[in-house]
Scaffold this active site. Structure first.
Site, PDB file in Angstrom:
ATOM      1  N   ARG A  64      30.191 -31.766  -8.974  1.00  0.00           N
ATOM      2  CA  ARG A  64      28.899 -31.123  -8.674  1.00  0.00           C
ATOM      3  C   ARG A  64      29.079 -29.866  -7.825  1.00  0.00           C
ATOM      4  NH1 ARG A  64      27.859 -36.586  -8.977  1.00  0.00           N
ATOM      5  NH2 ARG A  64      28.246 -36.856  -6.764  1.00  0.00           N
ATOM      6  N   GLU A 101      37.131 -46.023   1.172  1.00  0.00           N
ATOM      7  CA  GLU A 101      36.870 -47.313   1.821  1.00  0.00           C
ATOM      8  C   GLU A 101      37.957 -48.311   1.401  1.00  0.00           C
ATOM      9  OE1 GLU A 101      32.920 -48.556   1.028  1.00  0.00           O
ATOM     10  OE2 GLU A 101      33.085 -50.347   2.293  1.00  0.00           O
TER      11      GLU A 101
HETATM   12  P1  AMP Z   1      32.883 -37.941   1.149  1.00  0.00           P
HETATM   13  O1  AMP Z   1      34.300 -37.598   0.820  1.00  0.00           O
HETATM   14  O2  AMP Z   1      32.717 -39.335   1.691  1.00  0.00           O
HETATM   15  O3  AMP Z   1      32.238 -36.905   2.053  1.00  0.00           O
HETATM   16  O4  AMP Z   1      32.073 -37.965  -0.216  1.00  0.00           O
HETATM   17  C1  AMP Z   1      31.618 -36.782  -0.771  1.00  0.00           C
HETATM   18  C2  AMP Z   1      31.713 -36.793  -2.271  1.00  0.00           C
HETATM   19  O5  AMP Z   1      31.227 -37.988  -2.867  1.00  0.00           O
HETATM   20  C3  AMP Z   1      30.884 -35.654  -2.841  1.00  0.00           C
HETATM   21  O6  AMP Z   1      31.602 -35.050  -3.913  1.00  0.00           O
HETATM   22  C4  AMP Z   1      29.611 -36.314  -3.308  1.00  0.00           C
HETATM   23  O7  AMP Z   1      29.161 -35.761  -4.515  1.00  0.00           O
HETATM   24  C5  AMP Z   1      29.963 -37.784  -3.479  1.00  0.00           C
HETATM   25  N1  AMP Z   1      29.004 -38.662  -2.795  1.00  0.00           N
HETATM   26  C6  AMP Z   1      29.261 -39.464  -1.729  1.00  0.00           C
HETATM   27  N2  AMP Z   1      28.194 -40.164  -1.357  1.00  0.00           N
HETATM   28  C7  AMP Z   1      27.190 -39.803  -2.205  1.00  0.00           C
HETATM   29  C8  AMP Z   1      25.791 -40.166  -2.318  1.00  0.00           C
HETATM   30  N3  AMP Z   1      25.214 -41.050  -1.489  1.00  0.00           N
HETATM   31  N4  AMP Z   1      25.069 -39.572  -3.287  1.00  0.00           N
HETATM   32  C9  AMP Z   1      25.645 -38.670  -4.125  1.00  0.00           C
HETATM   33  N5  AMP Z   1      26.935 -38.299  -4.071  1.00  0.00           N
HETATM   34  C10 AMP Z   1      27.700 -38.860  -3.120  1.00  0.00           C
END
Ligand code: AMP
Length: 176
Positions: A64, A101
């Site tokens: 995205r 996780e």
């Molecule tokens: P993080 O590495 O934990 O910051 O996760 C970010 C990535 O996971 C991004 O590319 C987001 O598109 C996706 N992502 C994580 N949590 C969500 C959520 N609640 N809704 C949509 N996309 C998420």
């Protein structure tokens, strides 16, 4: 004016419970992409937040981040560079791993994607824990370039992902 635009953006983000697995409240940005006014307003707000920052390239994180990053790169008049999941980029890559996780994941960038000293803006739709964005930042540094800022449409503030990206500038258009 900004308040109107932010309200429009919020109205175009849809919550999907228990996707892709139980317990996750997924922020679906497809209604925002489908609304030209909301999509344009998102990119305009990113440009305004960057406030004349010197930028040599925009990095989009798969997948995205590609949509928002490519539109932002066009608006800023700079090139676009994809950061992808392992095994997708055809030429020689740098790879950075990050913890999930359960287990770990990785992202890659073409080794010749950035010029040394380039100031890159890293874009994704959403920051949760910050692990993905932090790994993308490491890739920029491995290319000999610098991170000018991280830009997200959505920040899930309670997860404190932005802290992981310190001392870099973190811009988010909507905080939840
Ligand atoms: P993080 O590495 O934990 O910051 O996760 C970010 C990535 O996971 C991004 O590319 C987001 O598109 C996706 N992502 C994580 N949590 C969500 C959520 N609640 N809704 C949509 N996309 C998420």
């Amino acid at each position: 004016m900004s308040e109107d635009r932010l309200a429009l953006l919020r109205s175009r983000i849809r919550d999907i419970a228990d996707f892709p697995k139980e317990g996750i409240l997924f922020k679906d940005i497809t209604p925002l992409l489908a609304d030209v006014n909301a999509f344009r307003a998102t990119i305009d707000l990113m440009v305004e937040a960057l406030d004349g920052e010197s930028v040599g390239a925009v990095i989009g994180i798969e997948s995205r981040g590609f949509m928002f990053g490519a539109a932002l790169a066009d608006k800023l008049g700079v090139g676009f560079v994809p950061v992808r999941k392992p095994g997708k980029l055809p030429a020689a890559t740098h790879r950075a791993e990050y913890d999930l996780e359960y287990g770990s994941d990785a992202v890659e960038i073409h080794q010749d994607a950035l010029r040394p000293g380039d100031r890159a803006v890293i874009v994704d739709d959403l920051i949760a824990t910050g692990g993905t964005a932090k790994a993308a930042g490491e890739l920029v540094k491995r290319c000999g370039a610098e991170v000018a800022a991280f830009v997200f449409v959505i920040n899930l503030v309670a997860l404190e992902g932005a802290k992981k990206l310190e001392p870099h500038r973190v811009i988010s258009i909507l905080d939840y």
